[in-house]
Design an enzyme around this catalytic site. Structure first.
Site, PDB file in Angstrom:
ATOM      1  N   ASP A  33       7.598  13.578  97.686  1.00 30.69           N
ATOM      2  CA  ASP A  33       9.024  13.843  97.875  1.00 30.69           C
ATOM      3  C   ASP A  33       9.531  13.037  99.068  1.00 30.69           C
ATOM      4  O   ASP A  33       8.882  12.969 100.115  1.00 30.69           O
ATOM      5  CB  ASP A  33       9.261  15.338  98.109  1.00 30.69           C
ATOM      6  CG  ASP A  33      10.723  15.722  97.932  1.00 30.69           C
ATOM      7  OD1 ASP A  33      11.046  16.410  96.943  1.00 30.69           O
ATOM      8  OD2 ASP A  33      11.550  15.328  98.780  1.00 30.69           O
ATOM      9  N   ILE A  34      10.704  12.450  98.918  1.00 29.25           N
ATOM     10  CA  ILE A  34      11.267  11.585  99.965  1.00 29.25           C
ATOM     11  C   ILE A  34      11.714  12.397 101.185  1.00 29.25           C
ATOM     12  O   ILE A  34      11.851  11.848 102.278  1.00 29.25           O
ATOM     13  CB  ILE A  34      12.432  10.757  99.366  1.00 29.25           C
ATOM     14  CG1 ILE A  34      12.649   9.472 100.127  1.00 29.25           C
ATOM     15  CG2 ILE A  34      13.711  11.575  99.272  1.00 29.25           C
ATOM     16  CD1 ILE A  34      13.560   8.481  99.409  1.00 29.25           C
ATOM     17  N   ASN A  91      13.273  23.817  89.882  1.00 32.67           N
ATOM     18  CA  ASN A  91      14.666  24.246  89.884  1.00 32.67           C
ATOM     19  C   ASN A  91      15.308  23.868  88.557  1.00 32.67           C
ATOM     20  O   ASN A  91      15.254  22.706  88.142  1.00 32.67           O
ATOM     21  CB  ASN A  91      15.429  23.580  91.036  1.00 32.67           C
ATOM     22  CG  ASN A  91      14.945  24.068  92.382  1.00 32.67           C
ATOM     23  OD1 ASN A  91      14.824  25.263  92.601  1.00 32.67           O
ATOM     24  ND2 ASN A  91      14.651  23.144  93.287  1.00 32.67           N
ATOM     25  N   GLU A  99      18.939  19.208  91.862  1.00 33.76           N
ATOM     26  CA  GLU A  99      19.659  17.994  92.273  1.00 33.76           C
ATOM     27  C   GLU A  99      19.442  16.845  91.308  1.00 33.76           C
ATOM     28  O   GLU A  99      20.357  16.073  91.040  1.00 33.76           O
ATOM     29  CB  GLU A  99      19.190  17.557  93.670  1.00 33.76           C
ATOM     30  CG  GLU A  99      19.657  18.458  94.789  1.00 33.76           C
ATOM     31  CD  GLU A  99      18.984  18.116  96.116  1.00 33.76           C
ATOM     32  OE1 GLU A  99      18.365  17.038  96.216  1.00 33.76           O
ATOM     33  OE2 GLU A  99      19.090  18.938  97.037  1.00 33.76           O
ATOM     34  N   VAL A 100      18.222  16.688  90.848  1.00 33.09           N
ATOM     35  CA  VAL A 100      17.897  15.540  90.002  1.00 33.09           C
ATOM     36  C   VAL A 100      17.693  16.047  88.569  1.00 33.09           C
ATOM     37  O   VAL A 100      16.797  16.867  88.315  1.00 33.09           O
ATOM     38  CB  VAL A 100      16.624  14.826  90.506  1.00 33.09           C
ATOM     39  CG1 VAL A 100      16.307  13.632  89.610  1.00 33.09           C
ATOM     40  CG2 VAL A 100      16.810  14.364  91.951  1.00 33.09           C
ATOM     41  N   HIS A 104      11.206  18.292  86.942  1.00 35.75           N
ATOM     42  CA  HIS A 104      10.146  18.020  87.914  1.00 35.75           C
ATOM     43  C   HIS A 104       9.635  19.328  88.484  1.00 35.75           C
ATOM     44  O   HIS A 104      10.379  20.302  88.620  1.00 35.75           O
ATOM     45  CB  HIS A 104      10.628  17.111  89.038  1.00 35.75           C
ATOM     46  CG  HIS A 104      11.893  17.563  89.700  1.00 35.75           C
ATOM     47  ND1 HIS A 104      13.129  17.349  89.129  1.00 35.75           N
ATOM     48  CD2 HIS A 104      12.131  18.217  90.861  1.00 35.75           C
ATOM     49  CE1 HIS A 104      14.071  17.850  89.917  1.00 35.75           C
ATOM     50  NE2 HIS A 104      13.481  18.399  90.973  1.00 35.75           N
ATOM     51  N   HIS A 106       7.794  20.792  91.909  1.00 39.80           N
ATOM     52  CA  HIS A 106       7.423  20.544  93.297  1.00 39.80           C
ATOM     53  C   HIS A 106       6.058  21.183  93.548  1.00 39.80           C
ATOM     54  O   HIS A 106       5.847  22.350  93.190  1.00 39.80           O
ATOM     55  CB  HIS A 106       8.415  21.211  94.260  1.00 39.80           C
ATOM     56  CG  HIS A 106       9.836  20.741  94.151  1.00 39.80           C
ATOM     57  ND1 HIS A 106      10.453  20.004  95.135  1.00 39.80           N
ATOM     58  CD2 HIS A 106      10.770  20.925  93.190  1.00 39.80           C
ATOM     59  CE1 HIS A 106      11.713  19.758  94.784  1.00 39.80           C
ATOM     60  NE2 HIS A 106      11.928  20.315  93.615  1.00 39.80           N
TER      61      HIS A 106
HETATM   62  P1  AMP Z   1      15.592  19.476  93.016  1.00 38.10           P
HETATM   63  O1  AMP Z   1      16.601  20.143  93.867  1.00 38.10           O
HETATM   64  O2  AMP Z   1      14.543  20.415  92.506  1.00 38.10           O
HETATM   65  O3  AMP Z   1      16.267  18.672  91.922  1.00 38.10           O
HETATM   66  O4  AMP Z   1      14.811  18.491  93.969  1.00 38.10           O
HETATM   67  C1  AMP Z   1      14.941  17.104  93.959  1.00 38.10           C
HETATM   68  C2  AMP Z   1      13.947  16.565  94.948  1.00 38.10           C
HETATM   69  O5  AMP Z   1      13.858  15.169  94.769  1.00 38.10           O
HETATM   70  C3  AMP Z   1      14.351  16.779  96.420  1.00 38.10           C
HETATM   71  O6  AMP Z   1      13.290  17.515  97.067  1.00 38.10           O
HETATM   72  C4  AMP Z   1      14.496  15.368  96.969  1.00 38.10           C
HETATM   73  O7  AMP Z   1      14.056  15.248  98.302  1.00 38.10           O
HETATM   74  C5  AMP Z   1      13.663  14.558  96.006  1.00 38.10           C
HETATM   75  N1  AMP Z   1      14.031  13.163  95.865  1.00 38.10           N
HETATM   76  C6  AMP Z   1      15.258  12.652  95.647  1.00 38.10           C
HETATM   77  N2  AMP Z   1      15.205  11.319  95.522  1.00 38.10           N
HETATM   78  C7  AMP Z   1      13.904  10.969  95.660  1.00 38.10           C
HETATM   79  C8  AMP Z   1      13.198   9.732  95.639  1.00 38.10           C
HETATM   80  N3  AMP Z   1      13.819   8.568  95.435  1.00 38.10           N
HETATM   81  N4  AMP Z   1      11.862   9.750  95.816  1.00 38.10           N
HETATM   82  C9  AMP Z   1      11.213  10.924  96.028  1.00 38.10           C
HETATM   83  N5  AMP Z   1      11.822  12.125  96.050  1.00 38.10           N
HETATM   84  C10 AMP Z   1      13.152  12.149  95.881  1.00 38.10           C
END
Ligand code: AMP
Length: 120
Positions: A33-34, A91, A99-100, A104, A106
């Site tokens: 995770d970034i 999530n 967010e994404v 995924h 974690h």
């Molecule tokens: P979520 O809220 O479960 O969608 O979490 C998205 C996760 O993706 C967050 O913990 C971010 O820090 C992580 N994230 C976003 N962009 C990147 C990236 N380019 N590389 C690695 N992790 C990322």
């Protein structure tokens, strides 16, 4: 919700942006995770185009679901947290602040975690 092929994890899967890769096989890719929230914070994503856990568990094949579960286990092992323990978190949707929009999981660990992960 339709899958958006421009989401950041789709771009990582296509190799358009880099990631800090931990594990990869035919079903899944795992990378750090970034913005880590724990000493170990690694994401595992399926290679298929699924928006969230709900989409994945509804539409993915049994092979994809099984392969993904095995990839999560393999990633945790590579990160060295199998014995010390880890938390899996996924999530789905608005109330979880996803967010994404590419499914995924974690993996969090590498230290004693709070009772629940608080997300700001
Ligand atoms: P979520 O809220 O479960 O969608 O979490 C998205 C996760 O993706 C967050 O913990 C971010 O820090 C992580 N994230 C976003 N962009 C990147 C990236 N380019 N590389 C690695 N992790 C990322």
């Amino acid at each position: 919700m339709a899958y958006d092929s421009n989401n950041i994890f789709a771009k990582i899967l296509r190799g358009e942006i880099p990631c800090n890769k931990v594990y990869e096989d035919e079903f899944a890719l795992a990378f750090r995770d970034i913005n880590p929230q724990a000493a170990v914070h690694t994401l595992v994503i399926p290679k298929g185009a699924y928006v969230s856990f709900d989409d994945f568990s509804t539409k993915a094949t049994d092979a994809e679901i099984g392969g993904f579960a095995r990839a999560v286990q393999a990633t945790a092992a590579l990160e060295g947290v199998t014995d010390s323990g880890y938390r899996l978190l996924a999530n789905h949707g608005k109330d979880a602040n996803q967010e994404v929009p590419h499914f995924h999981v974690h993996i969090a660990g590498g230290e004693a975690l709070p009772e629940m992960i608080a997300k700001t």
